[in-house]
Enzyme design. Structure first.
Site: not given
Ligand code: C5P
Length: 225
Positions: A29-30
């Site tokens: 994810t980020n």
């Protein structure tokens, strides 16, 4: 007093990161917080629009009166967005969509095999949601106004102009650096066919209201959604 410049319009906003699963426990994810997209959803609602917010995994409350569709992966986000934009007149892509997803997803937790060799991950590219929507029939016919965002670590103006052309969209909004995540303030660079305009540093909700006004001024005034 908020002028209802988007009354009768359906606005779709994507926000937050995506989560690309590797196995039932792990994923990629980020750091996107979703704050800009959620602020835009709220500003569009205050401007009288019906709003659908397609949200990746974020820790934010749903703005009152906004329809929220929660998704995890880029593929889920694409599907939800295609569905929602069928009846929309404005699409604003703020989500930080993963460019790649793991080529395979393990049904069981990936375990150390005792060899001391780490697993090698392979990736495949995700579809570009904004590009897909912008190339769709409704956008091509001028019935769906598409807005993109750009976060760059250098040469924002040049990258933002190139990105607007590549995605074939009327308006591209650049996040003016430094790249920070989860901040309540931001400053934006608006890039359209006529040139660039800066919205100076301000709280995201205030920028969102300005952006909504800029979008309202660019869409055809007549007609419904
Ligand atoms: O090409 P780049 O990822 O930098 O473009 C950013 C813009 O495109 C943002 O508006 C983002 O929401 C959108 N995007 C998307 N789907 C992707 C990648 C980016 O909608 N897979």
């Amino acid at each position: 007093f908020q002028p209802k410049v988007l009354a009768g319009r359906h606005v779709v906003v994507t926000a937050g990161p995506t989560f690309e699963a590797l196995d039932p426990i792990r994923g990629i994810t980020n750091h996107s917080s979703g704050k800009m997209g959620f602020s835009i959803a709220r500003a569009a609602r205050d401007a009288g629009a019906e709003v659908t917010l397609v949200a990746g995994p974020v820790h934010l409350p749903t703005p009152r009166g906004v329809r929220r569709v929660d998704v995890l992966s880029a593929r889920d986000m694409l599907e939800a967005t295609l569905q929602a934009t069928r009846s929309a007149s404005i699409f604003i892509a703020t989500a930080a969509v993963a460019d790649w997803r793991p080529a395979s997803h393990s049904e069981q937790k990936i375990k150390k095999d005792g060899s001391g060799k780490p697993p090698v991950l392979e990736f495949v590219e995700n579809d570009d949601i904004l590009l897909t929507v912008a190339q769709g029939a409704r956008a091509k016919a001028g019935q769906l106004f598409c807005v993109g965002f750009a976060a760059e670590s250098e040469n924002l103006e040049a990258h933002a102009k190139a990105k607007r052309e590549r995605k074939g969209i009327p308006l591209l909004v650049g996040n003016i650096g430094p790249l920070t995540f989860g901040q309540d303030d931001n400053s934006l660079l608006l890039v359209d066919a006529h040139g660039v305009r800066e919205l100076p540093r301000a709280p995201k909700l205030s920028l969102a209201r300005d952006l909504v006004a800029e979008i309202a001024a660019r869409i055809p005034s007549a007609g419904s959604r």
